[in-house]
Design an enzyme around this catalytic site. Sequence first.
Site, PDB file in Angstrom:
ATOM      1  N   ASN A 140       0.820  -1.214   0.000  1.00  0.00           N
ATOM      2  CA  ASN A 140       0.000   0.000   0.000  1.00  0.00           C
ATOM      3  C   ASN A 140       0.853   1.264   0.000  1.00  0.00           C
ATOM      4  O   ASN A 140       1.742   1.420   0.828  1.00  0.00           O
ATOM      5  CB  ASN A 140      -0.895   0.003   1.244  1.00  0.00           C
ATOM      6  CG  ASN A 140      -1.745   1.253   1.351  1.00  0.00           C
ATOM      7  OD1 ASN A 140      -2.648   1.472   0.555  1.00  0.00           O
ATOM      8  ND2 ASN A 140      -1.432   2.103   2.331  1.00  0.00           N
ATOM      9  N   GLU A 141       0.582   2.154  -0.921  1.00  0.00           N
ATOM     10  CA  GLU A 141       1.065   3.534  -0.937  1.00  0.00           C
ATOM     11  C   GLU A 141       2.560   3.706  -0.680  1.00  0.00           C
ATOM     12  O   GLU A 141       3.004   3.962   0.446  1.00  0.00           O
ATOM     13  CB  GLU A 141       0.273   4.374   0.073  1.00  0.00           C
ATOM     14  CG  GLU A 141      -1.169   4.592  -0.344  1.00  0.00           C
ATOM     15  CD  GLU A 141      -1.905   5.606   0.485  1.00  0.00           C
ATOM     16  OE1 GLU A 141      -3.000   6.014   0.096  1.00  0.00           O
ATOM     17  OE2 GLU A 141      -1.383   6.007   1.554  1.00  0.00           O
TER      18      GLU A 141
END
Length: 345
Positions: A140-141
């Site tokens: 994630n991210e």
Amino acid sequence: MNTVKGFRKGANLGGWLSQGPLDKAHLDTFITEEDIARVASWGLDHVRLPIDYDNFEREDGTDIPEGYRHIDDCIAWCKKYNLNMVLDLHKTQGYIFDDFEYSKNFFDDERLQARFYGMWHKLMKRYAGDSDMLMVELLNEVVRDDVADKWNDIATRCIEIIRSYSLDIKILVGGVCYNSVSSVELLPDFKDKNIVYNFHCYEPQLFTHQSAYWVENMPLDFHIGYPAEWDQVCGLTYDMNIAPAIPCMEESKKMGIDSLGPLFFEKNFAPAIKVAQERGKCLYCGEYGVIDQADPADAVRWFKDINVIFEKYGIGRAVWNYRGKDFGLVDGHYDGVRDELVKYL
């Protein structure tokens, strides 16, 4: 543009196995079978399940069986209610998207990267057999904008590991700058028909994150409606020194952005859509949503506008968030508009 089948409309289960307490009471009750049934009743076709490494793996690398049980439960519930699932590694040892100091060495530390690869070995050994309803998300991210090449190399190696267990499972890969849509064009082509390009969208952040306590320089009592005048949004963003993921002022004018509405999202997504079309890839928006500090009716208007572009280009997506985390759709803030809002997910 190609569409990722079975992952057209979804909801995030953030705050359960990621960004939440590790105690048994929370893990056993935050998300239950009834919640999965409710998601299905909204007409959605999948959930995105963020997981943090310390829910299923100790610091020394040994397994936490109970952590896997909750993943197993979610998969079983999804199968029962005919939903698919994204398995999102939200945090790995050495990298947490919201802790820069903790994460600063990940892209240069081969030991941390080996641990990351090891997690995917474990996850795929356990879940490769569910490839008919499962899509996996590498990480994630990625926040930093100066590690695009390093991240692409890490992602490529991780994809090779996943492919050693399953040739057909769909794999989500996002870019840098918090998975911004502008970073999609920096991703490799990945000559693999089951690679899906991933991005997140909370634009304009001044609206979707108004009064957010974790946003630097954001006043806790700040409010703005939607749609607002674009010059006002840009001016306030500049004056308050709040860093947006999209350009403002002169740069936005070059992109032809001068107002909020469906065209605003279309112009922001345009480079990613172009790249996906040229490479024969699907696009997926793994997070999008509006904080519970915004007026609910304004939130509905925002969802309606972004939905127009998702539908026009067949972009799959998962709203942030089903419950809690300041964005929860089932929380009291949205009681008066929920039935209308879910039409635009």
